[in-house]
Motif scaffolding. Structure first.
Motif, mmCIF file in Angstrom:
data_model
loop_
_atom_site.group_PDB
_atom_site.id
_atom_site.type_symbol
_atom_site.label_atom_id
_atom_site.label_comp_id
_atom_site.label_asym_id
_atom_site.label_seq_id
_atom_site.Cartn_x
_atom_site.Cartn_y
_atom_site.Cartn_z
ATOM 1 N N MET A 35 34.128 35.119 43.202
ATOM 2 C CA MET A 35 34.401 36.033 44.308
ATOM 3 C C MET A 35 35.700 35.658 45.027
ATOM 4 O O MET A 35 36.487 36.543 45.391
ATOM 5 C CB MET A 35 33.225 36.043 45.283
ATOM 6 C CG MET A 35 32.018 36.726 44.688
ATOM 7 S SD MET A 35 30.479 36.668 45.621
ATOM 8 C CE MET A 35 30.928 36.598 47.285
ATOM 9 N N LEU A 36 35.936 34.370 45.190
ATOM 10 C CA LEU A 36 37.174 33.933 45.844
ATOM 11 C C LEU A 36 38.401 34.202 44.970
ATOM 12 O O LEU A 36 39.454 34.601 45.476
ATOM 13 C CB LEU A 36 37.084 32.455 46.204
ATOM 14 C CG LEU A 36 36.113 32.115 47.329
ATOM 15 C CD1 LEU A 36 36.020 30.610 47.500
ATOM 16 C CD2 LEU A 36 36.521 32.795 48.617
ATOM 17 N N GLY A 38 38.682 36.626 42.805
ATOM 18 C CA GLY A 38 38.906 38.069 42.908
ATOM 19 C C GLY A 38 39.605 38.439 44.200
ATOM 20 O O GLY A 38 40.515 39.277 44.221
ATOM 21 N N LEU A 39 39.203 37.812 45.302
ATOM 22 C CA LEU A 39 39.838 38.078 46.596
ATOM 23 C C LEU A 39 41.302 37.654 46.586
ATOM 24 O O LEU A 39 42.182 38.411 47.031
ATOM 25 C CB LEU A 39 39.083 37.348 47.704
ATOM 26 C CG LEU A 39 39.690 37.458 49.099
ATOM 27 C CD1 LEU A 39 39.593 38.893 49.602
ATOM 28 C CD2 LEU A 39 39.003 36.498 50.044
ATOM 29 N N GLY A 74 41.098 42.435 39.977
ATOM 30 C CA GLY A 74 40.610 41.596 41.077
ATOM 31 C C GLY A 74 39.256 42.050 41.588
ATOM 32 O O GLY A 74 38.366 41.229 41.849
ATOM 33 N N ALA A 75 39.087 43.347 41.727
ATOM 34 C CA ALA A 75 37.798 43.869 42.187
ATOM 35 C C ALA A 75 36.706 43.602 41.161
ATOM 36 O O ALA A 75 35.562 43.297 41.525
ATOM 37 C CB ALA A 75 37.917 45.360 42.469
ATOM 38 N N ALA A 78 35.637 39.920 41.428
ATOM 39 C CA ALA A 78 34.791 39.729 42.612
ATOM 40 C C ALA A 78 33.419 40.369 42.417
ATOM 41 O O ALA A 78 32.392 39.815 42.846
ATOM 42 C CB ALA A 78 35.483 40.309 43.845
ATOM 43 N N GLY A 81 31.177 38.139 40.363
ATOM 44 C CA GLY A 81 30.652 37.058 41.199
ATOM 45 C C GLY A 81 29.523 37.524 42.098
ATOM 46 O O GLY A 81 28.505 36.851 42.256
ATOM 47 N N PHE A 82 29.685 38.706 42.683
ATOM 48 C CA PHE A 82 28.645 39.235 43.563
ATOM 49 C C PHE A 82 27.373 39.554 42.786
ATOM 50 O O PHE A 82 26.266 39.216 43.215
ATOM 51 C CB PHE A 82 29.157 40.486 44.277
ATOM 52 C CG PHE A 82 28.120 41.125 45.152
ATOM 53 C CD1 PHE A 82 27.739 40.537 46.343
ATOM 54 C CD2 PHE A 82 27.517 42.306 44.777
ATOM 55 C CE1 PHE A 82 26.774 41.113 47.146
ATOM 56 C CE2 PHE A 82 26.557 42.895 45.568
ATOM 57 C CZ PHE A 82 26.175 42.285 46.757
#
Length: 89
Positions: A35-36, A38-39, A74-75, A78, A81-82
């Motif tokens: 997630m990080l 991707g951010l 990137g999305a 993330a 990860g979510f």
């Protein structure tokens, strides 16, 4: 009728050991890391107007919907990860 009631009352009262169903110790940190990443990918894309981290999207797809490919990547990172954290136990 009496036999079925008697059979229903003969339930085993011996405790049964439940197997461990927890996620491994590396699972949650990996998903948070995704997630990080991707951010950071999305932030870098905005800071450099889409030219980085992968310059292919802007150079080869300047006029179509794939110009924003870095945002999609990137999305997606993330999102993986979510979704992984939803299965964390």
């Amino acid at each position: 009728m009496e036999e079925s009631r008697a059979a229903a009352n003969r339930v085993s009262r011996t405790p049964v050991k439940v197997r461990d169903v927890h996620s491994p110790g590396w699972y949650a940190p990996t998903m948070v890391g995704l997630m990080l990443i991707g951010l950071v990918w999305v932030v870098v894309t905005y800071l450099f107007q889409g030219a980085y981290p992968v310059p292919y999207f802007v150079k080869s797809h300047g006029g179509d919907w794939l110009r924003n490919g870095n945002l999609y990547v990137g999305a997606l990172i993330a999102l993986v990860g979510f979704l992984g954290l939803l299965r964390w136990k």
